[in-house]
Design an enzyme around this catalytic site. Structure first.
Site, PDB file in Angstrom:
ATOM      1  N   HIS A  63      -9.779   8.596   4.006  1.00 33.54           N
ATOM      2  CA  HIS A  63      -9.455   7.457   4.861  1.00 33.54           C
ATOM      3  C   HIS A  63     -10.199   7.563   6.185  1.00 33.54           C
ATOM      4  CE1 HIS A  63      -5.463   6.923   2.530  1.00 33.54           C
ATOM      5  NE2 HIS A  63      -6.281   5.935   2.224  1.00 33.54           N
ATOM      6  N   ASN A  83      -9.808  -0.437  -1.667  1.00 31.85           N
ATOM      7  CA  ASN A  83      -9.055  -0.681  -0.441  1.00 31.85           C
ATOM      8  C   ASN A  83      -9.978  -0.757   0.773  1.00 31.85           C
ATOM      9  OD1 ASN A  83      -6.881  -0.457  -2.144  1.00 31.85           O
ATOM     10  ND2 ASN A  83      -5.780   1.008  -0.871  1.00 31.85           N
ATOM     11  N   ASP A 136       0.827  -1.198   0.000  1.00 32.21           N
ATOM     12  CA  ASP A 136       0.000   0.000   0.000  1.00 32.21           C
ATOM     13  C   ASP A 136       0.867   1.257   0.000  1.00 32.21           C
ATOM     14  OD1 ASP A 136      -2.437   1.284  -0.070  1.00 32.21           O
ATOM     15  OD2 ASP A 136      -2.936   0.921   2.029  1.00 32.21           O
ATOM     16  N   HIS A 137       0.258   2.379   0.342  1.00 37.19           N
ATOM     17  CA  HIS A 137       0.855   3.715   0.246  1.00 37.19           C
ATOM     18  C   HIS A 137       2.355   3.749   0.540  1.00 37.19           C
ATOM     19  CE1 HIS A 137      -2.987   5.949  -0.045  1.00 37.19           C
ATOM     20  NE2 HIS A 137      -3.449   4.923   0.647  1.00 37.19           N
ATOM     21  N   GLU A 165      -4.413   7.692   7.862  1.00 37.42           N
ATOM     22  CA  GLU A 165      -4.203   6.244   7.839  1.00 37.42           C
ATOM     23  C   GLU A 165      -2.720   5.954   7.963  1.00 37.42           C
ATOM     24  OE1 GLU A 165      -5.873   2.538   5.287  1.00 37.42           O
ATOM     25  OE2 GLU A 165      -4.670   3.951   4.138  1.00 37.42           O
ATOM     26  N   HIS A 177      -9.677   4.366  -3.060  1.00 34.64           N
ATOM     27  CA  HIS A 177      -9.139   4.459  -1.706  1.00 34.64           C
ATOM     28  C   HIS A 177     -10.169   5.118  -0.795  1.00 34.64           C
ATOM     29  CE1 HIS A 177      -4.621   3.715  -2.125  1.00 34.64           C
ATOM     30  NE2 HIS A 177      -5.145   3.419  -3.295  1.00 34.64           N
TER      31      HIS A 177
END
Length: 492
Positions: free
Chosen positions: A337, A399, A219-220, A292, A377
């Site tokens: 998020h 996600n 992820d990110h 997040e 997202h």
């Protein structure tokens, strides 16, 4: 398949040899002078070096070391041909259930409703491309769940099999570090790299056993996390040298806080490198609001939460020029998020639809009606109508993190409430002052409750994304040999 000098190999310490990573194939004995590759076939004949091997004891130890090191040797073209023929045939249950105990290089078998390239286990290369394009064509998206332990991984794969669907398992940098253990030093992201790699091996071993296709993703990754990303790319390259595929299916770069030109430039650089090992790239364009995993965009400029068709096209055009590129775009359309009260998040999926039309016109339609594979997202708490509309506009991955964090905790919380009086001491409960409580405070009991709760929550995610019964396998069989409370098992 190798040109290792036997005297060099014999003198090399065993702990410097590569360790087999694609299953439990172990070389226990080797005929004199013979080396076995990872399929069990003779790879090469070696002439004993009298200058190095002076006794039968040294001889046995030396060639055992060579055999272990060469257990990862690449297959020849004839093996590739045989593998292609096997992949084209339906596989028996034994082949699909226990591939890591066999001599095969990859899981075999196919799914009635999916492209032939898609097989049980972790996908890479063309199989990933085919699966994502199939999802876009058929109008469903695949849940992508952030995992922090083998327990959460198992819950995701169990849910996928119950829903007869593929799943995406992904690790953040913080989740990767946790997977390795918070007691491990993370200087230069050492623990985060090791944790992600460890999680990847677990997914590869277990996904095949459940018989579902899995996209393995990270992820990110912001600019300050690039050393972590570099370590994972290097792990892919090493794995590719030995197995002909990357360790991971794809990775994400999140350079949305950087100027667009720099974002695109760095993504292209990494796409060129990843494409050489058949690994995909997800890039983020525009900010995802909220917080997040230590990244806080709660005070982001509202206009940064919405991408424009022109910006999306610039990314698409640049990455499309990379040979063999496989990429997805996480464009911003109001995503946030975390979880918020309904009405507090203003999603505009129409942005994705306008971008698809714009890029179709710019490319003269040669890339289809919906050229871009979009990623969603920050979907927790989103209205189902917005989710379904985003899927219609080409979202193929959504996600999920906040909701599964809660479901995991909620399972533990419910277990504690149900068995509260059995969890206050090792001995003594409502059934008697001398009754033991081991079955209740055994960590497996509450963890299994957490897994069951997470599986139930994920079933809703699969349904929301229309990712149900897409494999064509039907419902799974009831697991056998699973001990219950009456046979010494756990109450959960």
């Amino acid at each position: 398949q190798t040109s290792v000098d036997d005297s060099e190999a014999c003198s090399r310490p065993l702990n410097s040899m590569a360790v087999a990573s694609n299953g439990a194939f172990v070389v226990t004995s080797i005929p004199a002078g013979r080396v076995v590759d990872r399929t069990g076939h003779a790879a090469s004949w070696y002439k004993r070096s009298e200058a190095t091997v002076h006794s039968s004891e040294h001889h046995s130890a030396a060639f055992s070391a060579v055999g272990t090191g060469l257990a990862l040797g690449a297959l020849g073209s004839s093996s590739r041909s045989r593998r292609a023929q096997r992949r084209a045939q339906p596989a028996s249950m034994d082949e699909k259930r226990f591939p890591v105990l066999s001599k095969r290089r990859q899981a075999v078998g196919r799914f009635p409703k999916l492209p032939e390239s898609v097989h049980p286990g972790v996908l890479s290369g063309q199989a990933v491309v085919d699966l994502l394009n199939h999802a876009k064509k058929e109008g469903f998206a695949i849940p992508a769940v952030n995992c922090v332990s083998s327990s959460s991984i198992n819950a995701c794969i169990e849910a996928a099999r119950k829903m007869d669907a593929p799943v995406i398992i992904q690790f953040s940098s913080g989740g990767s570090q946790f997977y390795a253990g918070k007691g491990l030093d993370n200087t230069n992201f050492h623990a985060a790299i090791a944790g992600a790699v460890s999680g990847a091996y677990h997914v590869r071993a277990i996904a095949e056993q459940y018989g579902v296709p899995v996209i393995l993703h990270t992820d990110h990754c912001a600019k300050n996390l690039l050393p972590w990303f570099d370590g994972l790319v290097e792990a892919n390259e090493r794995y590719f040298e030995r197995h002909g595929e990357p360790l991971f299916s794809s990775h994400m770069l999140d350079l949305s806080e950087e100027p667009l030109e720099e974002n695109i430039e760095i993504c292209v650089k990494y796409m060129e490198r990843l494409a050489k090992v058949k690994c995909g790239l997800e890039m983020e364009l525009g900010l995802t609001g909220g917080e997040e995993d230590g990244v806080n965009n709660e005070d982001a400029n509202p206009e940064d939460l919405y991408s424009t068709p022109e910006e999306i096209y610039r990314v698409y055009d640049a990455l499309s020029k990379v040979p063999d590129a496989n990429f997805t775009i996480a464009a911003a359309f109001g995503n946030v998020h975390g979880v918020y009260q309904p009405g507090n998040v203003r999603l505009e999926p129409e942005i994705l639809g306008r971008a698809q039309q714009y890029i179709k016109e710019k490319t003269d339609g040669k890339d289809g009606e919906k050229p871009v594979n979009f990623v969603f997202h920050g979907g927790s708490g989103s209205d189902l109508k917005d989710i379904r509309q985003a899927v219609e506009y080409g979202v193929i991955k959504m996600n999920i993190d906040t909701d599964t964090q809660w479901s995991y905790w909620n399972g533990i919380n419910g277990f504690e409430k149900k068995y509260h009086d059995y969890l206050q001491s090792q001995i003594g409960n409502p059934d008697g002052s001398e009754k033991p409580n081991k079955k209740y405070y055994d960590p497996r009991a509450c963890m299994r409750a957490a897994e069951v709760s997470t599986v139930e929550r994920l079933q809703k995610s699969f349904e929301d994304l229309k990712c149900v019964s897409v494999l064509g396998l039907g419902p799974p069989d009831q697991p056998q040999n699973v001990l219950g409370p009456r046979r010494g098992g756990l109450p959960a």
